[in-house]
Design an enzyme around this catalytic site. Structure first.
Site, PDB file in Angstrom:
ATOM      1  CG  ASP A 186     -30.014  19.508 -47.115  1.00 48.97           C
ATOM      2  OD1 ASP A 186     -29.483  18.388 -46.975  1.00 48.97           O
ATOM      3  OD2 ASP A 186     -31.142  19.674 -47.617  1.00 48.97           O
ATOM      4  CB  SER A 226     -21.295 -14.026 -70.192  1.00 46.55           C
ATOM      5  OG  SER A 226     -22.187 -14.892 -69.626  1.00 46.55           O
ATOM      6  CG  LEU A 227     -18.274 -16.784 -65.835  1.00 45.89           C
ATOM      7  CD1 LEU A 227     -18.514 -17.041 -64.353  1.00 45.89           C
ATOM      8  CD2 LEU A 227     -16.817 -17.042 -66.188  1.00 45.89           C
ATOM      9  CE  LYS A 251     -22.722 -17.720 -62.400  1.00 45.92           C
ATOM     10  NZ  LYS A 251     -23.814 -16.770 -62.114  1.00 45.92           N
TER      11      LYS A 251
HETATM   12  S1  IVH Z   1     -15.695 -14.113 -62.993  1.00 49.53           S
HETATM   13  C1  IVH Z   1     -14.270 -13.168 -67.211  1.00 49.53           C
HETATM   14  N1  IVH Z   1     -16.374 -14.759 -60.575  1.00 49.53           N
HETATM   15  O1  IVH Z   1     -21.518 -14.479 -62.941  1.00 49.53           O
HETATM   16  C2  IVH Z   1     -14.862 -13.762 -65.985  1.00 49.53           C
HETATM   17  N2  IVH Z   1     -18.090 -13.985 -62.041  1.00 49.53           N
HETATM   18  O2  IVH Z   1     -22.723 -15.882 -65.204  1.00 49.53           O
HETATM   19  C3  IVH Z   1     -15.633 -12.760 -65.240  1.00 49.53           C
HETATM   20  N3  IVH Z   1     -20.298 -13.844 -61.003  1.00 49.53           N
HETATM   21  O3  IVH Z   1     -20.994 -11.970 -65.349  1.00 49.53           O
HETATM   22  C4  IVH Z   1     -16.556 -13.308 -64.255  1.00 49.53           C
HETATM   23  N4  IVH Z   1     -19.703 -14.529 -58.996  1.00 49.53           N
HETATM   24  O4  IVH Z   1     -21.577 -11.288 -62.902  1.00 49.53           O
HETATM   25  C5  IVH Z   1     -16.809 -14.316 -61.764  1.00 49.53           C
HETATM   26  N5  IVH Z   1     -16.814 -15.315 -58.368  1.00 49.53           N
HETATM   27  C6  IVH Z   1     -17.242 -14.871 -59.555  1.00 49.53           C
HETATM   28  C7  IVH Z   1     -18.587 -14.522 -59.789  1.00 49.53           C
HETATM   29  C8  IVH Z   1     -18.973 -14.095 -61.056  1.00 49.53           C
HETATM   30  C9  IVH Z   1     -20.703 -14.093 -59.752  1.00 49.53           C
HETATM   31  C10 IVH Z   1     -21.196 -13.413 -62.094  1.00 49.53           C
HETATM   32  C11 IVH Z   1     -20.659 -12.337 -62.987  1.00 49.53           C
HETATM   33  C12 IVH Z   1     -20.684 -12.919 -64.369  1.00 49.53           C
HETATM   34  C13 IVH Z   1     -21.747 -13.948 -64.229  1.00 49.53           C
HETATM   35  C14 IVH Z   1     -21.653 -14.999 -65.301  1.00 49.53           C
END
Ligand code: IVH
Length: 340
Positions: free
Chosen positions: A46, A91-92, A128
């Site tokens: 520290d 979300s997706l 994903k």
């Molecule tokens: S794109 C507007 N790309 O999956 C689009 N999401 O189930 C934004 N996620 O909320 C998301 N890998 O947390 C995107 N290659 C990827 C991803 C991804 C994981 C997650 C993300 C999203 C969730 C939806």
């Protein structure tokens, strides 16, 4: 004059040397500390850290992104404070099998007037990641804030934890824009997860059920040193907001640009010309999913052209220009070998 303090015209050479020495020593000792083999008492650590902070305050030009002062500090008052996402972190929609993927593709075509757009062009396909979505904001190339997704509109400030993630640069490389907000997923690699649970067992503490839970627990720590010890990783997959960025016409271009700024973009993103290629690609990755040191529970398919993305727009929950192709949940069976 040799050894003279040149503070008026630049940095004192003695200060520069001392700052470099302190940075190196502290990085060395924090690595030992996190490996469970500290060589100096916490108090000594520290006081070296506070000497370094004083010198860096006096000579900000000596603050290196890897300086221990940039990674771990006292938890700020802003820890877990609400952070509003603009634009929201959406979300997706899911596709649970190839039929549903085809139905999404159909809807995309129907939504675009065919005369103007005979096709939708390329698709970008990414893994994903099964972790925790966060948003990271840089101003003039310096990380200023990071927040969890929360309900998509408002998340929690986790800047103190995110600063400890080695994959996430404190300072961007190259020609950084005035403002950049990127979105991505914090994950724990499988090998790191196994090592964490082994340490938990050694310390008589509870094991984590899966990497995702462990990543979530590690990010939501008040003490950033605990987060640092966990060895979290990050994949960046989406540009959230930017000011002063070049104009891009495709999502893949934005990913390449984010990578050029030093952000970790996964190497398994692909640009594919049509649905047949997308189907072959997702099937291939579904088969190979256990070859990787991190988990992914599907693939995300995005219309690559940003102009078409704009025209497709979003609905209440998610963009129409993307879909998450989810792998079926895995059946796991446990064979009972013996009872003692
Ligand atoms: S794109 C507007 N790309 O999956 C689009 N999401 O189930 C934004 N996620 O909320 C998301 N890998 O947390 C995107 N290659 C990827 C991803 C991804 C994981 C997650 C993300 C999203 C969730 C939806």
């Amino acid at each position: 004059m040799a050894g003279a303090d040149t503070a008026d015209t630049g940095t004192a050479p003695d200060s520069a040397a001392r700052v470099r020495e302190l940075q190196a020593r502290l990085n060395h000792h924090s690595a030992l500390y996190y490996a469970g083999k500290p060589e100096i008492p916490d108090g000594d650590f520290d006081s070296l850290l506070s000497e370094l902070k004083t010198l860096e305050d006096r000579h900000p030009e000596l603050v290196h992104p890897d300086s221990p002062t940039q990674r771990v500090g006292a938890p700020p008052d802003t820890a877990f404070a609400p952070v509003r996402h603009e634009p929201p972190m959406m979300s997706l929609h899911n596709a649970l099998d190839i039929e549903e993927l085809r139905a999404w593709h159909e809807r995309v075509h129907r939504a675009l007037p065919t005369l103007e757009a005979p096709g939708v062009g390329d698709f970008s396909v990414e893994l994903k990641f099964d972790g925790l979505a966060i948003s990271v904001r840089y101003e003039n190339g310096v990380l200023v804030r990071a927040a969890t997704r929360g309900d998509g509109r408002t998340g929690e400030d986790v800047t103190h934890s995110v600063r400890t993630i080695a994959d996430i640069p404190i300072r961007l490389r190259g020609d950084a824009p005035a403002v950049l907000e990127v979105r991505g997923e914090v994950i724990l690699r499988l090998s790191t997860f196994v090592a964490l649970n082994a340490r938990q067992a050694e310390r008589g503490e509870k094991a984590y059920v899966n990497p995702r839970n462990a990543a979530a627990g590690s990010l939501r720590q008040k003490d950033a040193r605990v987060t640092a010890e966990r060895g979290l990783s990050f994949w960046c997959y989406q540009l959230g907001y930017a000011e002063g960025a070049p104009a891009f016409s495709s999502h893949m271009q934005t990913l390449e640009w984010l990578r050029s700024l030093g952000l970790p973009v996964n190497e398994h993103s692909a640009r594919l010309p049509d649905l047949a290629a997308v189907e072959a690609h997702v099937t291939d990755f579904e088969r190979r999913r256990h070859e990787f040191d991190y988990e992914f529970d599907g693939l995300v398919v995005k219309v690559d052209d940003l102009g078409l993305q704009d025209r497709l727009g979003v609905d209440a929950k998610a963009p129409r220009w993307a879909v998450a192709y989810k792998f079926p949940p895995e059946e796991r069976t446990t064979k009972l070998l013996d009872i003692e």
